[in-house]
Motif scaffolding. Structure first.
Motif, mmCIF file in Angstrom:
data_model
loop_
_atom_site.group_PDB
_atom_site.id
_atom_site.type_symbol
_atom_site.label_atom_id
_atom_site.label_comp_id
_atom_site.label_asym_id
_atom_site.label_seq_id
_atom_site.Cartn_x
_atom_site.Cartn_y
_atom_site.Cartn_z
ATOM 1 N N ASP A 145 0.832 -1.215 0.000
ATOM 2 C CA ASP A 145 0.000 0.000 0.000
ATOM 3 C C ASP A 145 0.861 1.257 0.000
ATOM 4 O O ASP A 145 0.550 2.236 -0.694
ATOM 5 C CB ASP A 145 -0.906 0.012 1.238
ATOM 6 N N ASP A 146 1.917 1.226 0.777
ATOM 7 C CA ASP A 146 2.795 2.382 0.878
ATOM 8 C C ASP A 146 3.391 2.727 -0.490
ATOM 9 O O ASP A 146 3.395 3.897 -0.913
ATOM 10 C CB ASP A 146 3.894 2.083 1.903
ATOM 11 N N ALA A 197 0.804 4.088 -2.900
ATOM 12 C CA ALA A 197 0.466 5.483 -2.586
ATOM 13 C C ALA A 197 1.536 6.428 -3.127
ATOM 14 O O ALA A 197 1.229 7.511 -3.623
ATOM 15 C CB ALA A 197 0.315 5.643 -1.078
ATOM 16 N N ARG A 198 2.810 6.008 -3.046
ATOM 17 C CA ARG A 198 3.899 6.874 -3.549
ATOM 18 C C ARG A 198 3.738 7.182 -5.032
ATOM 19 O O ARG A 198 4.086 8.266 -5.489
ATOM 20 C CB ARG A 198 5.260 6.185 -3.384
ATOM 21 N N GLN A 251 0.830 6.901 -6.805
ATOM 22 C CA GLN A 251 -0.588 7.005 -7.149
ATOM 23 C C GLN A 251 -0.767 7.921 -8.366
ATOM 24 O O GLN A 251 -0.177 9.000 -8.430
ATOM 25 C CB GLN A 251 -1.361 7.576 -5.961
ATOM 26 N N GLN A 290 -7.499 -1.654 -5.949
ATOM 27 C CA GLN A 290 -7.106 -0.255 -6.205
ATOM 28 C C GLN A 290 -7.269 0.106 -7.679
ATOM 29 O O GLN A 290 -6.824 1.166 -8.120
ATOM 30 C CB GLN A 290 -5.667 -0.039 -5.757
#
Ligand code: SF4
Length: 151
Positions: free
Chosen positions: A54-55, A58-59, A61, A89
């Motif tokens: 997830d991290d 997100a970076r 995205q 996602q």
């Protein structure tokens, strides 16, 4: 739990997609001439947790369209969970495996699949003689010709 090295963004491995690529450690196939011998030890890299994935998503995205896993099918449930997390996602999924076939339950969570072990005499995807195949699963189209160099 699967381990993986730090991911990188790649443009060529899945044609037409911007992929976050994870080299999963612990490949058991031991192909002669493997270029990733440092990834054979399943303790190499660090845990590929849902939070870590997830991290990284997100970076990047808004940039990524796909997530590519180099291996991991040897821990089916762990890989399944990651593939489902990616799809939730709205991103596509790709697996590069050295096996010829993978279980249907994994196929159902993939958009692209590369199969076949490394055979030095036949070459990789950029060789017209390769034993390896990259397929777009939605229509079964082989993407190998996209890797061949123009004369
Ligand atoms: S499948 Fe890939 S990573 Fe595994 S041993 Fe063969 S070439 Fe190496």
């Amino acid at each position: 739990m699967l381990n993986a090295f730090e991911p990188r963004v790649v443009l060529q491995e899945v044609p037409g997609e911007v992929s976050l690529a994870w080299l999963v450690t612990g490949c058991p196939l031991a192909c002669p001439g493997c270029h990733s011998r440092d990834s054979w030890d399943p303790r190499a890299g660090s845990a590929l947790t849902a939070a870590r994935l997830d991290d990284w998503l997100a970076r990047y995205q808004g940039l990524l369209t796909c997530v590519l896993f180099f291996g991991g099918e040897w821990q089916r449930e762990a890989l399944l969970a990651l593939l489902r997390q990616v799809r939730r996602q709205g991103l596509k999924t790709c697996l590069y495996t050295g096996r010829e076939r993978i279980p249907d339950v994994l196929l159902a969570e993939l958009d692209y699949l590369k199969t076949g072990p490394w055979r030095a005499a036949l070459g990789g995807l950029d060789s017209p003689h390769s034993n390896q195949r990259l397929v777009r699963l939605s229509d079964g189209e082989s993407l190998n010709p996209l890797f061949w160099r123009k004369p």
